[in-house]
Design a protein around this motif. Sequence first.
Motif, PDB file in Angstrom:
ATOM      1  N   UNK A  19      14.300  32.718  29.658  1.00  4.80           N
ATOM      2  CA  UNK A  19      14.650  34.035  29.135  1.00  4.80           C
ATOM      3  C   UNK A  19      14.364  34.165  27.657  1.00  4.80           C
ATOM      4  N   UNK A  20      14.606  33.099  26.910  1.00  2.37           N
ATOM      5  CA  UNK A  20      14.335  33.129  25.471  1.00  2.37           C
ATOM      6  C   UNK A  20      12.848  33.064  25.166  1.00  2.37           C
ATOM      7  N   UNK A  21      12.058  32.569  26.096  1.00  3.19           N
ATOM      8  CA  UNK A  21      10.622  32.397  25.875  1.00  3.19           C
ATOM      9  C   UNK A  21       9.808  33.645  26.205  1.00  3.19           C
ATOM     10  N   UNK A  22      10.438  34.641  26.812  1.00  2.00           N
ATOM     11  CA  UNK A  22       9.708  35.856  27.166  1.00  2.00           C
ATOM     12  C   UNK A  22       9.283  36.610  25.914  1.00  2.00           C
ATOM     13  N   UNK A  23       8.100  37.212  25.937  1.00  2.00           N
ATOM     14  CA  UNK A  23       7.668  38.006  24.787  1.00  2.00           C
ATOM     15  C   UNK A  23       8.576  39.224  24.590  1.00  2.00           C
ATOM     16  N   UNK A  24       8.682  39.660  23.358  1.00  2.00           N
ATOM     17  CA  UNK A  24       9.552  40.802  23.022  1.00  2.00           C
ATOM     18  C   UNK A  24       9.131  42.073  23.746  1.00  2.00           C
ATOM     19  N   UNK A  26       8.041  42.424  26.711  1.00  2.00           N
ATOM     20  CA  UNK A  26       8.554  42.421  28.084  1.00  2.00           C
ATOM     21  C   UNK A  26      10.011  42.832  28.093  1.00  2.00           C
ATOM     22  N   UNK A  27      10.785  42.321  27.136  1.00  2.00           N
ATOM     23  CA  UNK A  27      12.215  42.620  27.094  1.00  2.00           C
ATOM     24  C   UNK A  27      12.508  44.052  26.677  1.00  2.00           C
ATOM     25  N   UNK A  28      11.591  44.672  25.935  1.00  2.00           N
ATOM     26  CA  UNK A  28      11.808  46.044  25.479  1.00  2.00           C
ATOM     27  C   UNK A  28      11.318  47.094  26.468  1.00  2.00           C
ATOM     28  N   UNK A  29      10.769  46.670  27.588  1.00  4.44           N
ATOM     29  CA  UNK A  29      10.310  47.618  28.607  1.00  4.44           C
ATOM     30  C   UNK A  29      11.524  48.361  29.172  1.00  4.44           C
ATOM     31  N   UNK A  30      11.453  49.692  29.322  1.00  2.00           N
ATOM     32  CA  UNK A  30      12.616  50.465  29.787  1.00  2.00           C
ATOM     33  C   UNK A  30      13.161  50.011  31.135  1.00  2.00           C
ATOM     34  N   UNK A  31      12.307  49.624  32.050  1.00  4.49           N
ATOM     35  CA  UNK A  31      12.784  49.176  33.365  1.00  4.49           C
ATOM     36  C   UNK A  31      13.575  47.882  33.249  1.00  4.49           C
ATOM     37  N   UNK A  32      13.092  46.963  32.436  1.00  2.00           N
ATOM     38  CA  UNK A  32      13.795  45.695  32.240  1.00  2.00           C
ATOM     39  C   UNK A  32      15.157  45.940  31.595  1.00  2.00           C
ATOM     40  N   UNK A  33      15.208  46.815  30.601  1.00  2.00           N
ATOM     41  CA  UNK A  33      16.482  47.129  29.950  1.00  2.00           C
ATOM     42  C   UNK A  33      17.461  47.772  30.932  1.00  2.00           C
TER      43      UNK A  33
END
Length: 98
Positions: A19-24, A26-33
């Motif tokens: 989880x910490x290794x994912x690119x930023x 990917x984490x800022x994508x609206x679906x993921x959030x």
Amino acid sequence: MWTAVLLAGVGCYLLKLAGLSLPERVLEHPTVERVADLIPVALLAALVAVQTFSSGSELTLDARALGLGFAVVALLLRMPFLVVVVGASVVAAVTRLV
């Protein structure tokens, strides 16, 4: 038993590292959030349902369901959390006495 505990610990560490290794981006994508916001709610709802309506491997409808009903109504009326918890436990206890 210790092997299972150690493997679970390593697995949790690797999951956290992934989880910490994912690119930023990917984490800022609206679906993921959106999914990340809803997962805890779904897990808590599932836990409440299992703890309220099961006894061992059987489905039951007993005093816990009335306590949960009181809690839902109290939350809809925006009562304080302490009133919700104590009220639900009192309703369940009184129901078991009757």
